[in-house]
Design a protein around this motif. Sequence first.
Motif, PDB file in Angstrom:
ATOM      1  N   UNK A  37      22.785 -13.732 -36.636  1.00 59.50           N
ATOM      2  CA  UNK A  37      23.032 -15.068 -37.171  1.00 59.50           C
ATOM      3  C   UNK A  37      24.074 -14.943 -38.269  1.00 59.50           C
ATOM      4  N   UNK A  38      25.057 -15.828 -38.268  1.00 62.66           N
ATOM      5  CA  UNK A  38      26.016 -15.889 -39.375  1.00 62.66           C
ATOM      6  C   UNK A  38      25.665 -17.133 -40.177  1.00 62.66           C
ATOM      7  N   UNK A  39      25.396 -16.934 -41.461  1.00 64.09           N
ATOM      8  CA  UNK A  39      24.980 -18.031 -42.333  1.00 64.09           C
ATOM      9  C   UNK A  39      25.913 -18.117 -43.536  1.00 64.09           C
ATOM     10  N   UNK A  40      25.844 -19.249 -44.229  1.00 59.40           N
ATOM     11  CA  UNK A  40      26.615 -19.448 -45.462  1.00 59.40           C
ATOM     12  C   UNK A  40      25.630 -19.562 -46.629  1.00 59.40           C
ATOM     13  N   UNK A  41      25.985 -18.949 -47.743  1.00 58.52           N
ATOM     14  CA  UNK A  41      25.164 -18.995 -48.941  1.00 58.52           C
ATOM     15  C   UNK A  41      25.180 -20.398 -49.547  1.00 58.52           C
ATOM     16  N   UNK A  42      24.037 -20.868 -50.011  1.00 55.17           N
ATOM     17  CA  UNK A  42      23.941 -22.200 -50.617  1.00 55.17           C
ATOM     18  C   UNK A  42      24.743 -22.331 -51.907  1.00 55.17           C
ATOM     19  N   UNK A  43      24.879 -21.242 -52.643  1.00 54.89           N
ATOM     20  CA  UNK A  43      25.546 -21.297 -53.950  1.00 54.89           C
ATOM     21  C   UNK A  43      27.067 -21.283 -53.857  1.00 54.89           C
ATOM     22  N   UNK A  44      27.606 -20.363 -53.034  1.00 58.43           N
ATOM     23  CA  UNK A  44      29.068 -20.180 -53.052  1.00 58.43           C
ATOM     24  C   UNK A  44      29.737 -20.238 -51.672  1.00 58.43           C
ATOM     25  N   UNK A  45      28.974 -20.562 -50.623  1.00 57.09           N
ATOM     26  CA  UNK A  45      29.491 -20.671 -49.266  1.00 57.09           C
ATOM     27  C   UNK A  45      29.995 -19.340 -48.704  1.00 57.09           C
ATOM     28  N   UNK A  46      29.652 -18.211 -49.354  1.00 59.16           N
ATOM     29  CA  UNK A  46      30.025 -16.913 -48.789  1.00 59.16           C
ATOM     30  C   UNK A  46      29.286 -16.734 -47.468  1.00 59.16           C
ATOM     31  N   UNK A  47      29.929 -16.022 -46.529  1.00 50.66           N
ATOM     32  CA  UNK A  47      29.351 -15.834 -45.208  1.00 50.66           C
ATOM     33  C   UNK A  47      28.575 -14.526 -45.140  1.00 50.66           C
ATOM     34  N   UNK A  48      27.445 -14.582 -44.435  1.00 53.85           N
ATOM     35  CA  UNK A  48      26.555 -13.433 -44.304  1.00 53.85           C
ATOM     36  C   UNK A  48      26.210 -13.201 -42.848  1.00 53.85           C
ATOM     37  N   UNK A  49      26.225 -11.947 -42.434  1.00 53.90           N
ATOM     38  CA  UNK A  49      25.878 -11.476 -41.100  1.00 53.90           C
ATOM     39  C   UNK A  49      24.412 -11.060 -41.176  1.00 53.90           C
ATOM     40  N   UNK A  50      23.565 -11.747 -40.453  1.00 50.76           N
ATOM     41  CA  UNK A  50      22.117 -11.593 -40.614  1.00 50.76           C
ATOM     42  C   UNK A  50      21.489 -11.021 -39.343  1.00 50.76           C
ATOM     43  N   UNK A  51      20.706  -9.945 -39.505  1.00 53.17           N
ATOM     44  CA  UNK A  51      19.953  -9.360 -38.400  1.00 53.17           C
ATOM     45  C   UNK A  51      18.509  -9.147 -38.856  1.00 53.17           C
TER      46      UNK A  51
END
Length: 92
Positions: A37-51
């Motif tokens: 899953x690729x998500x965006x952080x609520x605070x700064x919209x940085x993208x995260x690769x989630x497993x």
Amino acid sequence: MKIIRPKTEILWLGTVDDGKKLLINSEIEGVSYDLVTVTADDEDESLWFEIVVNDYVVQIPMSVVQKAIESASDEVHSESWYEKNVYTTNDT
């Protein structure tokens, strides 16, 4: 460990209260799995690769994943490639 290469697709998941996410999904033995899953952080919209690993949701900065993909294109090779291109000896 068994290696499989199932059909994989990209899915978009968007909800009003959870933002929009990108999923990499595969069907394995008739069961659908969200692999990444690729998500965006609520605070700064940085993208995260989630497993998911065991009982943990592991988030890796997307920039690290992008750098790995870029590096892999030029630097990752199979064992047979190394045998043909690096470990060959000249018997002349």
